[in-house]
Design an enzyme around this catalytic site. Structure first.
Site, PDB file in Angstrom:
ATOM      1  N   THR A  73       0.871  -1.190   0.000  1.00  0.00           N
ATOM      2  CA  THR A  73       0.000   0.000   0.000  1.00  0.00           C
ATOM      3  C   THR A  73       0.903   1.232   0.000  1.00  0.00           C
ATOM      4  OG1 THR A  73      -0.258  -0.240   2.404  1.00  0.00           O
ATOM      5  CG2 THR A  73      -2.028  -1.085   1.019  1.00  0.00           C
ATOM      6  N   LYS A  99       4.251  -6.971   3.847  1.00  0.00           N
ATOM      7  CA  LYS A  99       3.994  -5.566   3.556  1.00  0.00           C
ATOM      8  C   LYS A  99       3.747  -4.882   4.890  1.00  0.00           C
ATOM      9  CE  LYS A  99       0.645  -3.349   3.343  1.00  0.00           C
ATOM     10  NZ  LYS A  99      -0.082  -2.370   4.263  1.00  0.00           N
ATOM     11  N   THR A 119      -0.384  -2.975  10.683  1.00  0.00           N
ATOM     12  CA  THR A 119      -0.895  -3.134   9.329  1.00  0.00           C
ATOM     13  C   THR A 119       0.171  -3.880   8.583  1.00  0.00           C
ATOM     14  OG1 THR A 119      -2.128  -1.094   9.358  1.00  0.00           O
ATOM     15  CG2 THR A 119      -1.820  -2.075   7.264  1.00  0.00           C
ATOM     16  N   GLU A 174       6.576   4.901   7.436  1.00  0.00           N
ATOM     17  CA  GLU A 174       6.197   6.069   6.639  1.00  0.00           C
ATOM     18  C   GLU A 174       7.037   7.283   7.028  1.00  0.00           C
ATOM     19  OE1 GLU A 174       1.620   4.717   5.714  1.00  0.00           O
ATOM     20  OE2 GLU A 174       2.050   5.871   7.524  1.00  0.00           O
ATOM     21  N   ASN A 179       0.139  10.449   5.538  1.00  0.00           N
ATOM     22  CA  ASN A 179      -1.140  10.111   6.168  1.00  0.00           C
ATOM     23  C   ASN A 179      -2.180  11.198   6.001  1.00  0.00           C
ATOM     24  OD1 ASN A 179      -0.989   7.383   7.583  1.00  0.00           O
ATOM     25  ND2 ASN A 179       0.992   8.313   8.023  1.00  0.00           N
ATOM     26  N   SER A 211      -6.758  10.583  -0.501  1.00  0.00           N
ATOM     27  CA  SER A 211      -6.963  11.447  -1.668  1.00  0.00           C
ATOM     28  C   SER A 211      -6.295  10.877  -2.906  1.00  0.00           C
ATOM     29  CB  SER A 211      -6.422  12.836  -1.382  1.00  0.00           C
ATOM     30  OG  SER A 211      -5.057  12.793  -1.073  1.00  0.00           O
TER      31      SER A 211
END
Length: 409
Positions: free
Chosen positions: A162, A188, A199, A281, A404, A409
């Site tokens: 993702t 992942k 996640t 991230e 995040n 979007s």
């Protein structure tokens, strides 16, 4: 179209060459689950005689695929198995629709592979709260089955991503008394990473012959020392799934006495877990937090996680600031036993603080030098007992906010 993220500076040089695991084949396709033209569904099919084990998130808002896997994982069976995974939509917090979508996907795979539906395991990762357009997946099942290939694991690793910036894989070959066996895994994970699990989607395969109860024991125990010891942002996901399949194709049987197999499996789990943190991230630093001298192992873990999850600690690391006062703060707030005047803190091999005060030999420039390294170790000794814990985390940068803030979007 999905945004393209810059590859993490902590990423490995390349995706590793993973060996063929006899008894399992892979395929991946672009189904348009969320983004057109993006490879986003993978299928793995395991031969008859395979055993399956798994661990899952403990979130109270678990997704429909997680609940379905949990209901199926412990059943004894000599049949084969299949794992189907989509990215782009987590099929979580989707009520009755989520259950129906999971059933539609697993039923389609069962029909196309000839497997009973009880041996089809599914996972979904991505946005929470939106109905899964499962018809886009079921429309691709025949194509997936036709494309199954023993060499298809690298494509599968890419399909499950993702916000990951690189696919994650690891393999180990180990010699046992009965012969050589192989273990290969893909994962992942990038954000919403914290026990229990995160996640994360993790799929590990071996050609060893492992009885299901032993396989489950190994997976559960090693998970607690690997994936349950990492955190990116302290947020626990609805969708965490780790599935492991043992095909038995090598004919080499694993017993409880085969510690070499357990050690090799732990090497695979740890490497994949570390890759998840290194792809946190916005991450620019990989951080090991070691706590010793705690009143118990549980207390050591509580302290370690308090440090690893602290936004103040993580932003100081991002700014390459050796702010040891934030380590003291995190220990003090954790709720586990601590004594200010017994604390010892090190950055790497640099003694920073001891006996409730900064070390007289500490020089700020030494701490600052260590903070510039891409991999940093923070060590804390509580001076209270024999409890120990090691966890892994990353820094917290502006990149985390950007990723995040724009996620949907």
């Amino acid at each position: 179209m999905a945004k393209t993220l810059a590859v993490s500076p902590l990423a490995p040089a390349a995706f590793p060459e993973l060996p063929v695991i006899d008894g399992v084949r892979f395929a991946s396709v672009a189904a348009g689950v969320r983004y057109a033209g993006r490879t986003d569904v993978m299928l793995a099919q395991l031969d008859a005689g395979s055993t399956m084990a798994g661990v899952f998130t403990r979130s109270a808002t678990r997704s429909a695929p997680v609940l379905d896997c949990q209901a199926k994982i412990g059943a004894a069976s000599d049949e084969g198995a299949a794992i189907i995974v989509n990215s782009g939509n987590s099929n979580a917090f989707t009520g009755k629709n989520g259950i129906e979508s999971t059933r539609a996907v697993t039923s389609a795979v069962a029909a196309a592979t000839g497997l009973p539906e009880t041996r089809v395991f599914s996972s979904s990762t991505g946005v929470i709260g939106e109905p899964l357009p499962h018809e886009r997946i079921t429309a691709k099942v025949d194509e997936l089955v036709a494309a199954l290939d023993a060499d298809g694991i690298s494509g599968a690793a890419k399909a499950i991503m993702t916000t990951d910036t690189f696919p994650k894989g690891k393999a180990v070959t180990v010699s046992l008394p009965g012969g050589e066996v192989k273990i290969a895994g893909i994962a992942k994970g990038s954000g919403m990473i914290a026990p229990d699990m995160a996640t994360m989607l993790v799929y590990v395969f071996t050609d060893a012959k492992v009885p299901q109860p032993l396989l489950q024991t190994l997976v559960s125990q090693i998970n607690d020392r690997s994936f349950n010891c990492i955190t990116v942002d302290s947020d626990t996901s609805t969708s965490d799934t780790l599935l492991m399949g043992a095909t038995g194709a090598s004919g080499v049987e694993v017993t409880e006495a085969d510690t070499a197999f357990a050690e090799a499996l732990e090497e695979v789990f740890l490497d994949l877990a570390h890759q998840v943190v290194k792809d946190g991230e916005g991450a620019t630093k990989f951080v090991t937090v070691q706590v010793t001298g705690a009143a118990s192992d549980a207390d050591a873990r509580t302290h370690a996680m308090a440090i690893a999850n602290s936004p103040l600690v993580k932003t100081a690391i991002a700014g390459e600031d050796p702010n040891w006062g934030r380590i003291v703060m995190a220990i003090g707030k954790s709720g586990a036993a601590a004594d200010r005047d017994l604390l010892t803190i090190r950055f790497g091999d640099v003694l920073v603080a001891e006996k409730g005060w900064v070390s007289p030999d500490y020089r700020e420039e030494d701490g600052a030098r260590l903070m510039k390294e891409p991999e940093i170790t923070i060590s804390v000794d509580l001076g209270l007992g024999q409890g120990t814990s090691t966890v892994w985390t990353c820094d917290l940068t502006h990149g985390y906010i950007s990723i995040n803030a724009d996620y949907r979007s």
